[in-house]
Design an enzyme around this catalytic site. Structure first.
Site, PDB file in Angstrom:
ATOM      1  N   LYS A 188      -2.914   8.327   3.124  1.00 12.10           N
ATOM      2  CA  LYS A 188      -4.133   8.136   3.942  1.00 12.10           C
ATOM      3  C   LYS A 188      -3.896   8.596   5.383  1.00 12.10           C
ATOM      4  O   LYS A 188      -4.832   9.101   6.022  1.00 12.10           O
ATOM      5  CB  LYS A 188      -4.604   6.680   3.912  1.00 12.10           C
ATOM      6  N   TYR A 232       0.853  -1.209   0.000  1.00 18.14           N
ATOM      7  CA  TYR A 232       0.000   0.000   0.000  1.00 18.14           C
ATOM      8  C   TYR A 232       0.890   1.262   0.000  1.00 18.14           C
ATOM      9  O   TYR A 232       0.514   2.298  -0.534  1.00 18.14           O
ATOM     10  CB  TYR A 232      -0.975  -0.037   1.179  1.00 18.14           C
TER      11      TYR A 232
HETATM   12  P1  NAD Z   1     -12.837   4.012  -7.801  1.00 25.14           P
HETATM   13  O1  NAD Z   1     -11.779   3.766  -8.805  1.00 25.14           O
HETATM   14  O2  NAD Z   1     -14.213   3.635  -8.165  1.00 25.14           O
HETATM   15  O3  NAD Z   1     -12.832   5.534  -7.333  1.00 25.14           O
HETATM   16  C1  NAD Z   1     -11.663   6.313  -7.278  1.00 25.14           C
HETATM   17  C2  NAD Z   1     -12.032   7.657  -7.868  1.00 25.14           C
HETATM   18  O4  NAD Z   1     -10.941   8.582  -7.757  1.00 25.14           O
HETATM   19  C3  NAD Z   1     -12.405   7.572  -9.352  1.00 25.14           C
HETATM   20  O5  NAD Z   1     -13.717   8.046  -9.556  1.00 25.14           O
HETATM   21  C4  NAD Z   1     -11.398   8.493 -10.014  1.00 25.14           C
HETATM   22  O6  NAD Z   1     -11.953   9.202 -11.098  1.00 25.14           O
HETATM   23  C5  NAD Z   1     -11.074   9.437  -8.860  1.00 25.14           C
HETATM   24  N1  NAD Z   1      -9.846  10.195  -9.103  1.00 25.14           N
HETATM   25  C6  NAD Z   1      -8.585   9.737  -9.303  1.00 25.14           C
HETATM   26  N2  NAD Z   1      -7.762  10.764  -9.576  1.00 25.14           N
HETATM   27  C7  NAD Z   1      -8.513  11.892  -9.532  1.00 25.14           C
HETATM   28  C8  NAD Z   1      -8.244  13.278  -9.746  1.00 25.14           C
HETATM   29  N3  NAD Z   1      -7.013  13.720 -10.054  1.00 25.14           N
HETATM   30  N4  NAD Z   1      -9.270  14.165  -9.623  1.00 25.14           N
HETATM   31  C9  NAD Z   1     -10.518  13.746  -9.314  1.00 25.14           C
HETATM   32  N5  NAD Z   1     -10.831  12.440  -9.114  1.00 25.14           N
HETATM   33  C10 NAD Z   1      -9.844  11.543  -9.224  1.00 25.14           C
HETATM   34  O7  NAD Z   1     -12.346   3.233  -6.480  1.00 25.14           O
HETATM   35  P2  NAD Z   1     -12.914   3.204  -4.993  1.00 25.14           P
HETATM   36  O8  NAD Z   1     -12.322   1.978  -4.400  1.00 25.14           O
HETATM   37  O9  NAD Z   1     -14.361   3.412  -4.983  1.00 25.14           O
HETATM   38  O10 NAD Z   1     -12.166   4.452  -4.310  1.00 25.14           O
HETATM   39  C11 NAD Z   1     -12.843   5.492  -3.630  1.00 25.14           C
HETATM   40  C12 NAD Z   1     -12.132   5.835  -2.336  1.00 25.14           C
HETATM   41  O11 NAD Z   1     -12.269   4.755  -1.430  1.00 25.14           O
HETATM   42  C13 NAD Z   1     -10.645   6.110  -2.457  1.00 25.14           C
HETATM   43  O12 NAD Z   1     -10.290   7.163  -1.596  1.00 25.14           O
HETATM   44  C14 NAD Z   1     -10.034   4.816  -1.951  1.00 25.14           C
HETATM   45  O13 NAD Z   1      -8.747   5.028  -1.426  1.00 25.14           O
HETATM   46  C15 NAD Z   1     -11.005   4.483  -0.862  1.00 25.14           C
HETATM   47  N6  NAD Z   1     -10.972   3.105  -0.378  1.00 25.14           N
HETATM   48  C16 NAD Z   1     -11.087   2.058  -1.245  1.00 25.14           C
HETATM   49  C17 NAD Z   1     -11.074   0.760  -0.759  1.00 25.14           C
HETATM   50  C18 NAD Z   1     -11.177  -0.418  -1.696  1.00 25.14           C
HETATM   51  O14 NAD Z   1     -10.791  -1.509  -1.319  1.00 25.14           O
HETATM   52  N7  NAD Z   1     -11.712  -0.263  -2.891  1.00 25.14           N
HETATM   53  C19 NAD Z   1     -10.956   0.532   0.619  1.00 25.14           C
HETATM   54  C20 NAD Z   1     -10.847   1.630   1.492  1.00 25.14           C
HETATM   55  C21 NAD Z   1     -10.856   2.913   0.974  1.00 25.14           C
HETATM   56  O1  0WE Z   2      -7.115   2.993  -1.640  1.00 25.95           O
HETATM   57  C1  0WE Z   2      -7.096   1.952  -2.278  1.00 25.95           C
HETATM   58  C2  0WE Z   2      -6.673   1.922  -3.729  1.00 25.95           C
HETATM   59  C3  0WE Z   2      -6.185   3.240  -4.221  1.00 25.95           C
HETATM   60  C4  0WE Z   2      -5.488   3.209  -5.552  1.00 25.95           C
HETATM   61  C5  0WE Z   2      -5.548   2.152  -6.448  1.00 25.95           C
HETATM   62  C6  0WE Z   2      -4.875   2.238  -7.669  1.00 25.95           C
HETATM   63  C7  0WE Z   2      -4.843   1.105  -8.661  1.00 25.95           C
HETATM   64  C8  0WE Z   2      -4.545   1.556 -10.060  1.00 25.95           C
HETATM   65  C9  0WE Z   2      -4.738   4.304  -5.870  1.00 25.95           C
HETATM   66  N1  0WE Z   2      -4.076   4.407  -7.041  1.00 25.95           N
HETATM   67  C10 0WE Z   2      -4.141   3.408  -7.930  1.00 25.95           C
HETATM   68  N2  0WE Z   2      -3.454   3.542  -9.106  1.00 25.95           N
HETATM   69  C11 0WE Z   2      -3.561   2.673 -10.135  1.00 25.95           C
HETATM   70  O2  0WE Z   2      -2.870   2.814 -11.164  1.00 25.95           O
HETATM   71  N3  0WE Z   2      -7.455   0.782  -1.639  1.00 25.95           N
HETATM   72  C12 0WE Z   2      -7.716   0.810  -0.223  1.00 25.95           C
HETATM   73  C13 0WE Z   2      -7.528  -0.532  -2.325  1.00 25.95           C
HETATM   74  C14 0WE Z   2      -6.211  -1.199  -2.130  1.00 25.95           C
HETATM   75  O3  0WE Z   2      -5.135  -0.834  -2.844  1.00 25.95           O
HETATM   76  C15 0WE Z   2      -4.071  -1.596  -2.397  1.00 25.95           C
HETATM   77  C16 0WE Z   2      -4.496  -2.438  -1.381  1.00 25.95           C
HETATM   78  C17 0WE Z   2      -5.874  -2.177  -1.187  1.00 25.95           C
HETATM   79  C18 0WE Z   2      -6.776  -2.792  -0.186  1.00 25.95           C
HETATM   80  C19 0WE Z   2      -2.753  -1.591  -2.817  1.00 25.95           C
HETATM   81  C20 0WE Z   2      -1.843  -2.473  -2.224  1.00 25.95           C
HETATM   82  C21 0WE Z   2      -2.265  -3.306  -1.212  1.00 25.95           C
HETATM   83  C22 0WE Z   2      -3.595  -3.312  -0.772  1.00 25.95           C
END
Ligand code: NAD
Ligand code: 0WE
Length: 259
Positions: free
Chosen positions: A162, A155
């Protein structure tokens, strides 16, 4: 009457129907909120527009959080459309793929700064611009992950971003609290979204998460949506500066038990 009747606000971070932001949008819409959406780039606009229209969106605007001009234009449009806003949901994160594998020690300067800018500073940048629009009693929500607090292999820079985001939640909550404005984060368990699909080993992580979590299951965007509804509504009226775990209890566990 819905919990969000008469309330209106912005949701940033819908990329598709798997997005956590979309789970939040559906919960807020169900309870009567009026919603505005943003997208980044034309490819995502084509995905976001039909979703937004399905919940009678009041506005759909571009907003790349790396651009102060786009943030200012978004808030100008929101002022026209809504006057004031009662909530803002920030569900945005980005790091370069090469920063999300291998040792954190190898993080590049540009990779670190990009993750910090998009995933942490953007919340402050948005609130700075939204400040005159925030209604008394408004609620601001962002999304975090346990990697802010503890080392999650790979991560890396996202974990540091974060951590900065969670600290920003506390500083912003202190600044905006005197106006009755609350700022909180949901720390969600792993969910299969676009952002997660690019991660090596995500499937295995997802599977072992469910095996180890007290509730013995994974978390859905609907689970996050319902907690977001609580945090965006007046039900959570004295809760601010908090990081609420929506993770099936996973974060309370220490040593993994054999599967
Ligand atoms: P997602 O890909 O659906 O959403 C990520 C969003 O970030 C996208 O809509 C993308 O357009 C936007 N984004 C990226 N760069 C940007 C920029 N420069 N300007 C504006 N928007 C931008 O994925 P998600 O998992 O729904 O992620 C949403 C949030 O939840 C993130 O903060 C992620 O870290 C957090 N999160 C995700 C998980 C997981 O496992 N998926 C777990 C905990 C927290
Ligand atoms: O916040 C996240 C993911 C955020 C994210 C994911 C990507 C994938 C594609 C940010 N940037 C990028 N850039 C890309 O090019 N999570 C909480 C999901 C997540 O991401 C991980 C995790 C988990 C869970 C990455 C490594 C290990 C665990």
């Amino acid at each position: 009457m819905g919990l969000m009747a008469g309330k209106q606000g912005l949701i940033l971070g819908v990329a598709n129907d798997h997005s956590i932001a979309w789970g939040i949008a559906q919960a807020l819409h169900r309870e009567g909120a009026r919603l505005g959406f943003t997208y980044v780039g034309e490819a995502l606009e084509r995905r976001v527009r039909p979703l937004a229209q399905s919940v009678d969106a009041a506005m759909i605007e571009p907003c790349d959080v790396q651009s102060d001009e786009q943030i200012a234009a978004l808030m100008a449009r929101a002022a026209e459309t809504f006057g004031q806003i009662d909530f803002l949901v920030h569900a945005i994160a980005f790091a370069q793929k090469e920063e999300l594998s291998g040792p954190f020690l190898r993080t590049s300067r540009e990779g670190f700064l990009l993750a910090m800018e998009v995933s942490a500073y953007s919340l402050t940048a948005l609130l700075k611009a939204a400040d005159p629009l925030l209604a008394p009693g408004a609620s601001v929500l962002t999304l975090s992950y346990v990697g802010a607090q503890q080392v999650v292999p790979n991560y890396n820079a996202m974990g540091v971003a974060k951590a900065a985001l969670e600290a920003s939640v506390r500083y912003l909550a202190a600044d905006l609290g005197p106006r009755g404005i609350r700022v909180n984060a949901i720390s969600a368990g792993p969910i299969r979204t676009l952002a997660a699909s690019g991660i090596d080993g995500f499937r295995a992580m997802h599977r072992s998460f469910a095996a180890q979590a007290p509730l013995r299951r994974n978390v859905t965007s609907a689970d996050v949506g319902n907690t977001a509804l609580w945090l965006c509504s007046d039900l959570s009226s004295a809760v601010t500066g908090e990081i609420v775990y929506v993770d099936a209890g996973s974060n309370i566990m220490s040593m993994n038990v054999p599967e």
